[in-house]
Motif scaffolding. Structure first.
Motif, PDB file in Angstrom:
ATOM      1  N   TRP A 113     -45.477  16.936  72.602  1.00  0.00           N
ATOM      2  CA  TRP A 113     -44.333  17.797  72.854  1.00  0.00           C
ATOM      3  C   TRP A 113     -43.443  17.220  73.963  1.00  0.00           C
ATOM      4  CZ3 TRP A 113     -43.619  21.562  69.433  1.00  0.00           C
ATOM      5  CH2 TRP A 113     -44.726  22.044  68.736  1.00  0.00           C
ATOM      6  N   PRO A 114     -42.638  16.209  73.653  1.00  0.00           N
ATOM      7  CA  PRO A 114     -41.622  15.786  74.638  1.00  0.00           C
ATOM      8  C   PRO A 114     -40.626  16.913  74.871  1.00  0.00           C
ATOM      9  CG  PRO A 114     -41.239  14.749  72.514  1.00  0.00           C
ATOM     10  CD  PRO A 114     -42.558  15.442  72.412  1.00  0.00           C
ATOM     11  N   VAL A 115     -39.766  16.742  75.849  1.00  0.00           N
ATOM     12  CA  VAL A 115     -38.896  17.834  76.291  1.00  0.00           C
ATOM     13  C   VAL A 115     -38.087  18.436  75.154  1.00  0.00           C
ATOM     14  CG1 VAL A 115     -36.892  18.402  77.711  1.00  0.00           C
ATOM     15  CG2 VAL A 115     -38.759  17.097  78.697  1.00  0.00           C
ATOM     16  N   GLU A 153     -38.571  21.797  83.608  1.00  0.00           N
ATOM     17  CA  GLU A 153     -39.155  21.152  82.430  1.00  0.00           C
ATOM     18  C   GLU A 153     -39.762  19.806  82.773  1.00  0.00           C
ATOM     19  OE1 GLU A 153     -36.231  23.114  79.019  1.00  0.00           O
ATOM     20  OE2 GLU A 153     -35.722  21.197  79.954  1.00  0.00           O
ATOM     21  N   ASN A 154     -39.105  19.070  83.652  1.00  0.00           N
ATOM     22  CA  ASN A 154     -39.646  17.777  84.070  1.00  0.00           C
ATOM     23  C   ASN A 154     -40.941  17.947  84.862  1.00  0.00           C
ATOM     24  OD1 ASN A 154     -37.588  16.366  82.844  1.00  0.00           O
ATOM     25  ND2 ASN A 154     -36.357  16.195  84.700  1.00  0.00           N
ATOM     26  N   GLY A 159     -43.602  18.771  82.371  1.00  0.00           N
ATOM     27  CA  GLY A 159     -43.982  17.575  81.619  1.00  0.00           C
ATOM     28  C   GLY A 159     -44.900  16.669  82.414  1.00  0.00           C
ATOM     29  N   GLN A 160     -44.588  16.484  83.699  1.00  0.00           N
ATOM     30  CA  GLN A 160     -45.439  15.656  84.551  1.00  0.00           C
ATOM     31  C   GLN A 160     -46.828  16.261  84.687  1.00  0.00           C
ATOM     32  OE1 GLN A 160     -44.973  12.632  85.857  1.00  0.00           O
ATOM     33  NE2 GLN A 160     -47.061  12.746  86.663  1.00  0.00           N
ATOM     34  N   LEU A 186     -48.343  18.242  82.550  1.00  0.00           N
ATOM     35  CA  LEU A 186     -49.039  18.099  81.273  1.00  0.00           C
ATOM     36  C   LEU A 186     -49.547  16.675  81.072  1.00  0.00           C
ATOM     37  CD1 LEU A 186     -46.709  20.214  78.958  1.00  0.00           C
ATOM     38  CD2 LEU A 186     -49.023  20.807  79.691  1.00  0.00           C
ATOM     39  N   ARG A 187     -48.779  15.701  81.498  1.00  0.00           N
ATOM     40  CA  ARG A 187     -49.250  14.308  81.364  1.00  0.00           C
ATOM     41  C   ARG A 187     -50.531  14.069  82.144  1.00  0.00           C
ATOM     42  NH1 ARG A 187     -43.662  13.488  81.025  1.00  0.00           N
ATOM     43  NH2 ARG A 187     -43.379  13.295  83.282  1.00  0.00           N
ATOM     44  N   MET A 244     -40.231  20.528  72.960  1.00  0.00           N
ATOM     45  CA  MET A 244     -40.631  21.746  73.672  1.00  0.00           C
ATOM     46  C   MET A 244     -39.496  22.768  73.663  1.00  0.00           C
ATOM     47  SD  MET A 244     -42.190  22.022  77.537  1.00  0.00           S
ATOM     48  CE  MET A 244     -40.863  21.040  78.234  1.00  0.00           C
ATOM     49  N   THR A 256     -51.056  17.127  74.733  1.00  0.00           N
ATOM     50  CA  THR A 256     -49.931  18.048  74.622  1.00  0.00           C
ATOM     51  C   THR A 256     -48.636  17.381  75.066  1.00  0.00           C
ATOM     52  OG1 THR A 256     -51.367  19.956  74.970  1.00  0.00           O
ATOM     53  CG2 THR A 256     -49.018  20.273  75.389  1.00  0.00           C
ATOM     54  N   ALA A 257     -48.697  16.642  76.162  1.00  0.00           N
ATOM     55  CA  ALA A 257     -47.511  15.957  76.662  1.00  0.00           C
ATOM     56  C   ALA A 257     -46.978  14.960  75.647  1.00  0.00           C
ATOM     57  CB  ALA A 257     -47.836  15.257  77.975  1.00  0.00           C
TER      58      ALA A 257
END
Length: 243
Positions: free
Chosen positions: A45-47, A27-28, A31-32, A34-35, A50, A41-42
């Motif tokens: 939608w934080p973790v 997930e991390n 997330g990275q 997506l950022r 999500m 989107t990042a």
């Protein structure tokens, strides 16, 4: 030998490696990515959001309970669409997640125990998850990997256990299923006619889970795969010792 084992089917997540840390890292990594590639989107939608969306997708699509990959792809599409980003990013985003999902850290006993088990009997991986043993580097120890997604039904359905036994060419009564989950692994395999081994690892406080009294107990219970390998070695020694 208390009973004959001609083959072993093995669960993967939380049996060979702990799944919790794997999913956090995946997930991390997602997330990275997506950022960098879909910042709206990042941000949207934080973790935790999500995870909540993925749970909603799973609840809305019970027919996909056996297909974690499809659930994740739907989740990503909804995330990108809601944020106004290009849904063509779904597949590359999933690829990043899945690559990290296959970067597992085995329990300390797992690798040596798998070598020992595979030297005794054929092994088959039987999992509801979507880990890829070829990517992980363990496929050489297994005859095959049968996932719920490929089979079309998840444990504890008897059909997935029977499909594995058929592929192994063994009667279910001669196959030992090994896993950590009481319902999905032990009780599911028991109802399908397999022998069962519960891997009941200790938690961080050194405690083990209690077996539910109302349920039939597993044929075997060990805290590690190494202990199972010890049992199988001893059983084979008894079989081959002179009368």
């Amino acid at each position: 030998m208390p009973f004959t084992v001609n083959a072993i089917t093995l669960d993967l997540d939380d049996t060979i490696w702990p799944i919790g840390p794997v999913l956090v890292r995946a997930e991390n990594a997602l997330g990275q990515w997506l950022r960098e590639h879909a910042p709206r989107t990042a941000a949207h939608w934080p973790v935790e959001a999500m995870r909540a969306l993925r749970d909603r997708v799973a609840a809305e699509h019970p027919q996909l309970s056996h297909d974690f990959t499809r659930q994740r792809l739907i989740t990503l599409e909804r995330m990108l669409e809601a944020a106004g980003d290009d849904i063509a990013l779904v597949q590359p985003a999933f690829d990043v997640f899945f690559a990290a999902r296959c970067e597992v850290e085995h329990y300390d006993d797992s690798l040596a125990a798998l070598d020992r088990l595979a030297a005794r009997v054929p092994l088959a991986a039987l999992s509801n998850g979507n880990a890829d043993l070829s990517r992980i580097g363990l496929m050489h120890l297994f005859r095959f990997q049968l996932g719920a997604r490929e089979h079309g039904a998840a444990k504890p359905a008897a059909s997935i256990f029977h499909a594995a036994c058929q592929q192994l060419g063994c009667d279910p009564a001669l196959v030992l299923h090994v896993g950590d989950d009481i319902e999905l692994d032990v009780l599911g395999a028991h109802r399908a006619g397999l022998r069962t081994c519960w891997i009941n690892r200790t938690d961080q406080d050194g405690r083990q889970r209690e077996w539910p009294r109302a349920q039939p107990r597993p044929d075997l219970e060990f805290p590690t795969l190494a202990a199972l390998a010890d049992w199988l070695d001893a059983a084979h020694s008894l079989e081959t010792s002179p009368a």
